[in-house]
Scaffold this motif. Structure first.
Motif, mmCIF file in Angstrom:
data_model
loop_
_atom_site.group_PDB
_atom_site.id
_atom_site.type_symbol
_atom_site.label_atom_id
_atom_site.label_comp_id
_atom_site.label_asym_id
_atom_site.label_seq_id
_atom_site.Cartn_x
_atom_site.Cartn_y
_atom_site.Cartn_z
ATOM 1 N N VAL A 64 0.810 -1.221 0.000
ATOM 2 C CA VAL A 64 0.000 0.000 0.000
ATOM 3 C C VAL A 64 0.848 1.278 0.000
ATOM 4 O O VAL A 64 0.613 2.176 -0.823
ATOM 5 C CB VAL A 64 -0.989 -0.010 1.175
ATOM 6 N N THR A 68 0.513 3.793 -3.273
ATOM 7 C CA THR A 68 -0.384 4.950 -3.106
ATOM 8 C C THR A 68 0.342 6.274 -2.916
ATOM 9 O O THR A 68 -0.300 7.321 -2.942
ATOM 10 C CB THR A 68 -1.304 4.725 -1.896
ATOM 11 N N ARG A 82 -0.859 11.118 -1.336
ATOM 12 C CA ARG A 82 -1.231 9.726 -1.054
ATOM 13 C C ARG A 82 -2.702 9.530 -1.412
ATOM 14 O O ARG A 82 -3.573 10.251 -0.900
ATOM 15 C CB ARG A 82 -0.988 9.360 0.405
ATOM 16 N N ARG A 83 -2.955 8.569 -2.286
ATOM 17 C CA ARG A 83 -4.318 8.232 -2.700
ATOM 18 C C ARG A 83 -4.635 6.814 -2.268
ATOM 19 O O ARG A 83 -4.120 5.853 -2.824
ATOM 20 C CB ARG A 83 -4.457 8.350 -4.212
ATOM 21 N N PHE A 84 -5.475 6.711 -1.246
ATOM 22 C CA PHE A 84 -5.925 5.397 -0.771
ATOM 23 C C PHE A 84 -7.305 5.599 -0.162
ATOM 24 O O PHE A 84 -7.434 6.147 0.921
ATOM 25 C CB PHE A 84 -4.955 4.813 0.255
ATOM 26 N N ILE A 85 -8.319 5.186 -0.869
ATOM 27 C CA ILE A 85 -9.720 5.491 -0.545
ATOM 28 C C ILE A 85 -9.944 6.994 -0.740
ATOM 29 O O ILE A 85 -10.544 7.414 -1.707
ATOM 30 C CB ILE A 85 -10.100 5.025 0.871
ATOM 31 N N GLY A 86 -9.418 7.810 0.173
ATOM 32 C CA GLY A 86 -9.427 9.249 -0.025
ATOM 33 C C GLY A 86 -8.084 9.710 -0.564
ATOM 34 O O GLY A 86 -7.225 8.907 -0.943
ATOM 35 N N GLN A 87 -7.877 11.019 -0.578
ATOM 36 C CA GLN A 87 -6.609 11.580 -1.048
ATOM 37 C C GLN A 87 -6.100 12.600 -0.049
ATOM 38 O O GLN A 87 -6.871 13.398 0.490
ATOM 39 C CB GLN A 87 -6.768 12.244 -2.417
ATOM 40 N N ARG A 88 -4.790 12.569 0.189
ATOM 41 C CA ARG A 88 -4.143 13.563 1.034
ATOM 42 C C ARG A 88 -3.012 14.202 0.238
ATOM 43 O O ARG A 88 -2.177 13.497 -0.336
ATOM 44 C CB ARG A 88 -3.595 12.941 2.318
#
Length: 492
Positions: A64, A68, A82-88
């Motif tokens: 992961v 991501t 970081r993109r994992f479900i949402g994005q930061r």
């Protein structure tokens, strides 16, 4: 690292997929032990299913972060996504970079990786790149700090002719004889207490009969004799503490090197996990010498650098417990002056001394009176309450006198030197150019005896240096002498 490479989105090093499963497994050790014990009691999941869950979690933990996370440098900014479900998305202007620290755990070092922690001096503006190839991490740190200092181009350029290496000045390196100071620093007691708490909780989870253990221990103490058991406990505890303290010191500070290079001070240390911190000399506004109460018995001290926008709360640990003379010499070299710690401080007078004694004696005398009342009424029995009644005021007077002896100040041509501390003796040396304001305060009790607290505000360290219980006229004169252009307009 060429310009196109950095302007395009980049991944972390793929070797992170080998390291993260191991790290995740380490975090799961204690929960797995407790879960396995539950399974043994018939309360948990089947063992095969538990094993499958652990393998899946470890595999996901490795893939992961690499899949991501992206980062890039472009348009004068460092961007982390970081993109994992949402994005930061975190963006930091390259001109705002204040610190670039490198860290490499044992797993990092085995795989040739390093973690890069980039800060701007603001807690919510940090980017962590975990993990990059060690050589790339070092090159990125060098370039980012150089750009923030000189305004380099928007991305690193490949040079046909290598630039000459900057001159390196060694300020200090670990002497293994310094390990003798480790047992006199009590900072690791909290770690030991936490470990004992975890063991006690684990013992309760696995069904250890703690009440039976306590009763059996008491019976054994009675059989052997209390005095012998106390001696054994003291000796065993002392030996155990010495071993723990020395081992922790070696692991944390092994291979310590403090050096000045390229306009910055580099501090690197760690036997298994290596940490490398860089502080620009232009941002170092002062130093703080700390002598813990037990360490003074063996003439030991610690040294911190007070900087703007770097370190933990603006404070960077430069030297661990070491000889006092070494800490003073390195502090003088960081400041570029000599004798900053050898100068004699000006005392604050008899009024300050009386105030310290009043503040030290009032609570201890009140506590002694409470103990005496309880002993006189029969609530507390034996001889020890009366020993406490005599010891508390004596302890208060001793602490008050020690606090006054540590109190003082001195203004040198380039620095403000302030002494203080109760049990730990501290001497803070702050550049006069680093003072950005003054705060003069008086409590009701200070006004009655003509004293005041003068606070020099600064952007470095904990953002203030306090001169306690100074005569009011001396406090005004000190601020005026230190920064006349700042204070003169406000003086009648």
């Amino acid at each position: 690292m060429s310009t196109p490479d950095l302007e395009e989105w980049r991944r972390l090093d793929p070797r992170i997929m080998l390291m993260d499963p191991v790290r995740s497994g380490g975090r799961l050790v204690l929960p797995l032990v407790i879960a396995a014990i539950g399974i043994g009691r018939g309360d948990g999941l089947p063992g095969v299913l538990l094993g499958i869950v652990v393998l899946v979690v470890a595999a996901v933990a490795g893939v992961v972060p690499w899949a991501t996370t992206r980062w890039r440098i472009g348009d004068g900014r460092l961007v982390w996504r970081r993109r994992f479900i949402g994005q930061r998305l975190v963006t930091v202007s390259l001109d705002r970079v204040r610190s670039v620290d490198l860290e490499a755990t044992l797993f990092h070092r085995v795989l040739g990786l390093a973690k890069v922690d980039i800060g701007t001096g603001v807690d919510d503006e940090r980017i962590t790149l975990d993990s990059l190839a060690a050589a790339d991490a070092l090159a990125l740190r060098t370039w980012l700090l150089e750009r923030s200092r000189t305004g380099a181009p928007a991305a690193p350029q490949v040079q046909a002719v290598p630039a000459p290496a900057p001159q390196r000045e060694l300020l200090a390196e670990l002497d293994w004889s310094w390990v003798r100071f480790a047992p006199f620093s009590l900072g690791r007691l909290a770690v030991v207490a936490a470990a004992l708490g975890v063991l006690a909780q684990l013992g309760d989870d696995i069904g250890v009969d703690l009440e039976g253990v306590v009763q059996g221990t008491y019976d054994e103490v009675v059989r052997l004799g209390i005095l012998l058991v106390v001696v054994l406990l003291v000796v065993g505890g002392t030996v155990g503490w010495v071993l723990i303290a020395c081992a922790g010191y070696v692991l944390q500070w092994g291979e310590l090197v403090v050096a000045r290079e390229g306009g910055a001070v580099h501090v690197s240390a760690g036997l298994l996990t290596t940490r490398s911190t860089t502080v620009e000399e232009a941002r170092v506004r002062g130093v703080e010498l700390v002598e813990p109460v037990l360490m003074r018995l063996v003439r030991g001290a610690e040294l911190n650098a007070l900087s703007t926008g770097v370190g933990k709360g603006g404070t960077t640990k430069v030297l661990p417990p070491c000889p006092l003379e070494v800490a003073e010499q390195v502090g003088d070299r960081l400041l570029g002056v000599g004798g900053a710690f050898a100068t004699t401080l000006l005392r604050h007078g008899p009024a300050a001394r009386r105030r310290r004694h009043v503040r030290g004696l009032v609570p201890t005398v009140l506590a002694a009176v409470v103990v005496a009342v309880l002993a006189g009424s029969g609530v507390l029995t034996g001889w020890w309450p009366w020993l406490v009644v005599l010891a508390l005021p004596a302890l208060g007077a001793w602490l008050a006198e020690a606090s006054y002896r540590h109190l003082g100040h001195r203004l040198t041509p380039g620095h403000l030197v302030v002494g203080g501390g109760l049990l730990d003796r501290r001497r803070t040396v702050l550049e006069r150019d680093g003072i950005i304001g003054w705060v003069l305060t008086q409590t009701v009790f200070q006004r009655r005896v003509g004293l005041a607290t003068l606070v020099a505000t600064t952007a470095a360290g904990r953002e203030s240096v306090r001169v306690l219980d100074l005569p009011l006229a001396d406090a005004t004169a000190l601020a005026l002498d230190a920064t006349p252009e700042m204070v003169l307009p406000f003086v009648a």
